[in-house]
Motif scaffolding. Structure first.
Motif, short mmCIF file in Angstrom:
data_model
loop_
_atom_site.label_atom_id
_atom_site.label_comp_id
_atom_site.label_asym_id
_atom_site.label_seq_id
_atom_site.Cartn_x
_atom_site.Cartn_y
_atom_site.Cartn_z
N PRO A 308 0.77 -1.27 -0.02
CA PRO A 308 0.07 0.00 0.13
C PRO A 308 0.86 1.25 0.05
N VAL A 309 0.37 2.17 -0.69
CA VAL A 309 1.11 3.67 -0.43
C VAL A 309 0.13 4.54 -0.28
N THR A 310 -1.20 4.29 0.19
CA THR A 310 -1.87 5.34 0.78
C THR A 310 -2.56 4.72 1.96
N TYR A 311 -3.14 5.63 2.82
CA TYR A 311 -3.84 5.32 4.20
C TYR A 311 -5.18 6.20 4.20
N ALA A 312 -5.91 5.64 5.06
CA ALA A 312 -7.44 6.40 5.13
C ALA A 312 -7.15 7.95 5.48
N GLY A 313 -8.12 8.69 5.04
CA GLY A 313 -8.13 10.21 5.48
C GLY A 313 -8.88 10.20 6.73
N GLY A 314 -9.00 11.55 7.12
CA GLY A 314 -9.85 11.78 8.25
C GLY A 314 -9.31 11.37 9.86
N ARG A 315 -7.80 10.84 9.78
CA ARG A 315 -7.66 10.22 11.06
C ARG A 315 -6.09 10.91 11.56
N TRP A 316 -6.20 12.06 11.20
CA TRP A 316 -5.13 12.98 11.34
C TRP A 316 -4.65 13.21 12.98
N ASP A 317 -5.63 13.54 13.89
CA ASP A 317 -5.70 13.51 15.02
C ASP A 317 -4.93 12.35 15.81
N ALA A 318 -5.66 11.10 15.51
CA ALA A 318 -5.04 10.00 15.95
C ALA A 318 -3.54 9.71 15.58
N LEU A 319 -3.15 10.12 14.40
CA LEU A 319 -2.11 9.68 14.02
C LEU A 319 -0.97 10.80 14.45
N SER A 320 -1.37 12.00 14.57
CA SER A 320 -0.31 12.91 15.10
C SER A 320 0.06 12.75 16.50
N THR A 321 -1.23 12.25 17.25
CA THR A 321 -0.81 12.05 18.81
C THR A 321 0.10 10.76 18.80
N ALA A 322 -0.03 9.83 18.04
CA ALA A 322 0.92 8.37 18.06
C ALA A 322 2.34 8.86 17.57
N MET A 323 2.39 9.87 16.76
CA MET A 323 3.85 10.25 16.37
C MET A 323 4.53 10.66 17.21
N ARG A 324 3.93 11.51 18.32
CA ARG A 324 4.43 12.04 19.31
C ARG A 324 4.96 10.96 20.47
N ARG A 325 4.58 10.01 20.16
CA ARG A 325 5.32 8.74 21.12
C ARG A 325 6.60 8.17 20.55
N ASP A 326 6.86 8.77 19.22
CA ASP A 326 8.07 7.91 18.57
C ASP A 326 9.37 8.30 19.28
N LEU A 355 3.51 21.33 6.67
CA LEU A 355 3.94 20.59 5.72
C LEU A 355 3.79 19.14 6.25
N VAL A 356 3.86 18.83 7.62
CA VAL A 356 3.32 17.44 7.93
C VAL A 356 1.99 16.99 7.58
N LEU A 357 1.10 18.10 7.71
CA LEU A 357 -0.26 17.87 7.33
C LEU A 357 -0.47 17.61 5.81
N GLY A 358 0.42 18.44 5.20
CA GLY A 358 0.34 18.28 3.60
C GLY A 358 0.88 16.93 3.16
N ALA A 359 1.97 16.22 3.72
CA ALA A 359 2.23 14.87 3.41
C ALA A 359 1.26 13.93 3.66
N TYR A 360 0.62 14.28 4.82
CA TYR A 360 -0.60 13.25 5.41
C TYR A 360 -1.62 13.44 4.16
N ASP A 361 -2.00 14.54 3.66
CA ASP A 361 -3.01 14.68 2.75
C ASP A 361 -2.68 14.14 1.38
N ALA A 362 -1.30 14.20 0.95
CA ALA A 362 -0.88 13.52 -0.17
C ALA A 362 -0.90 12.07 -0.02
N VAL A 363 -0.80 11.29 1.19
CA VAL A 363 -0.96 9.67 1.24
C VAL A 363 -2.37 9.39 1.61
N SER A 364 -3.44 10.53 1.88
CA SER A 364 -4.57 9.95 2.26
C SER A 364 -5.33 9.13 1.10
N ALA A 365 -6.08 8.17 1.32
CA ALA A 365 -6.82 7.44 0.16
C ALA A 365 -8.05 8.52 0.06
#
Length: 365
Positions: A308-326, A355-365
């Motif tokens: 896969p090269v895309t992921y579901a849209g509408g999940r930015w808040d959950a993804l952003s929170t998870a990335m801060r645990r990286d 930019l980070v949100l723009g990258a997410y938009d670029a891979v959102s299905a």
């Protein structure tokens, strides 16, 4: 065909890639050992029994700890179970743990060995492509918690690693494709010949049905595994504990781990990392580091393997929170591994949130 790669850390060891390696695994247990614990999961019972017979012939006492498959085995409860098995079997510092299975099993087995008596020897026998090129090499061990993946662990290098490509015959093809994501990652960050080899052999590598691989496919996989392990060996030999250089091996993992967490680990790791690499490429492009053509190559190589090269849209808040645990995050500062051209990984610290949100938009299905 058999290949060997030396990992030259403070405790050097060899990774062997080939076919029919179980006898060599049994022979690699040090002569001073009296007991061996094999950590494994149920689907590998037949192979575990083959190894048990070989170890028994050497006069070793063999104990088997069968653990839940995949990420379900990487928990504090399973770790405690393994400790209990070791204690009841009177394991000493001269005895050996063998991790035989996929990446979750090798992660767990390594952590079991790292923590028992403050460290006993471990031999890793990865049986999936992902484990061969990633989890079993480099000395990272650990378990998951409710808060995230691999947040509890230790660096504990193996005595040796044995990658038998014959075990890939029983690997579901979706898992084989997921493992190729980590191979491709090594091509993007360091060895461009990996990308060339993948692109030249897509038809061989994208096997549609489960079952035995063709001899030609096995030969290509031996070469790809060898090249990918060589990349990782070179990096960890310079930076075992991820203080600087080793972070490049996390290319695609910041967003990939966020997908895994958001999906409660129902996504394959390699599939999540595949999307994560495209996200990182889009982020690098938006930051002026990577060309459109190089981003397109990410999508082309990965999608050609069925990844896969895309992921579901509408999940930015959950993804952003998870990335801060990286693990690369420092305080509130997000840090990403990106490319300043293919083969040239760099760190991007605290990028503009747009930019980070723009990258997410670029891979959102």
């Amino acid at each position: 065909m058999t290949r060997t790669i030396d990992v030259r850390t403070a405790s050097p060891y060899t990774v062997t890639v080939g076919e029919g390696l179980l006898e060599s695994v049994a022979a690699s247990v040090p002569s001073g050992a009296a007991r061996v614990l094999i950590v494994c999961s149920a689907p590998l019972r037949a192979r575990v029994e083959e190894l048990r017979v070989l170890l028994d012939a050497r006069g070793l006492t063999v104990v088997i700890a069968e653990v839940p498959d995949a990420e379900a085995g990487k928990t504090a409860e399973v770790l405690s179970f393994c400790w209990q098995v070791l204690g009841k079997s009177d394991f000493t510092r001269s005895d050996v743990v063998i991790g035989l299975g996929g990446g979750a099993v090798t992660d767990l087995a390594g952590f079991v060995a790292a923590t028992w008596l403050r460290g006993v020897s471990v031999i890793q026998v990865p049986t999936t492509l992902l484990a061969m090129v990633d989890a079993a090499v480099g000395g990272k061990t650990g378990i998951n918690t409710a808060e995230g993946k691999n947040l509890v662990g230790a660096f504990h290098e193996p005595l040796s690693v044995w990658c038998d490509v014959l075990t890939l015959d029983t690997l579901p093809r979706l898992d084989l494709a997921a493992g190729l994501a980590e191979v491709v990652k090594c091509g993007f960050i360091r060895d461009l010949s990996i990308l060339d080899l993948v692109e030249a052999n897509v038809e061989l590598l994208r096997v549609q049905e489960d079952g035995a691989l063709s001899p030609d496919a096995r030969d290509v996989l031996v070469e790809l595994i060898t090249k990918a392990v060589a990349v990782k060996a070179d990096v960890v030999s310079q930076d075992l504990k991820e203080s600087h250089l080793r972070e490049i091996l996390n290319y695609g993992h910041t967003f990939g781990h966020a997908i895994e967490y958001t999906e409660r680990y129902q996504w394959r790791h390699g599939s999540a990392v595949s999307v994560g690499m495209v996200f990182a490429a889009e982020l690098a492009h938006l930051a002026g580091r990577l060309s459109e053509e190089e981003v397109a190559r990410h999508r082309s190589v990965l999608s050609s393997l069925g990844l896969p090269v895309t992921y579901a849209g509408g999940r930015w808040d959950a993804l952003s929170t998870a990335m801060r645990r990286d693990k690369k995050t420092r305080g509130d500062l997000l840090r990403f591994v990106v490319l300043a051209g293919i083969g040239n990984p760099v760190r991007l610290e605290g990028p503009d949130p747009a930019l980070v949100l723009g990258a997410y938009d670029a891979v959102s299905a």
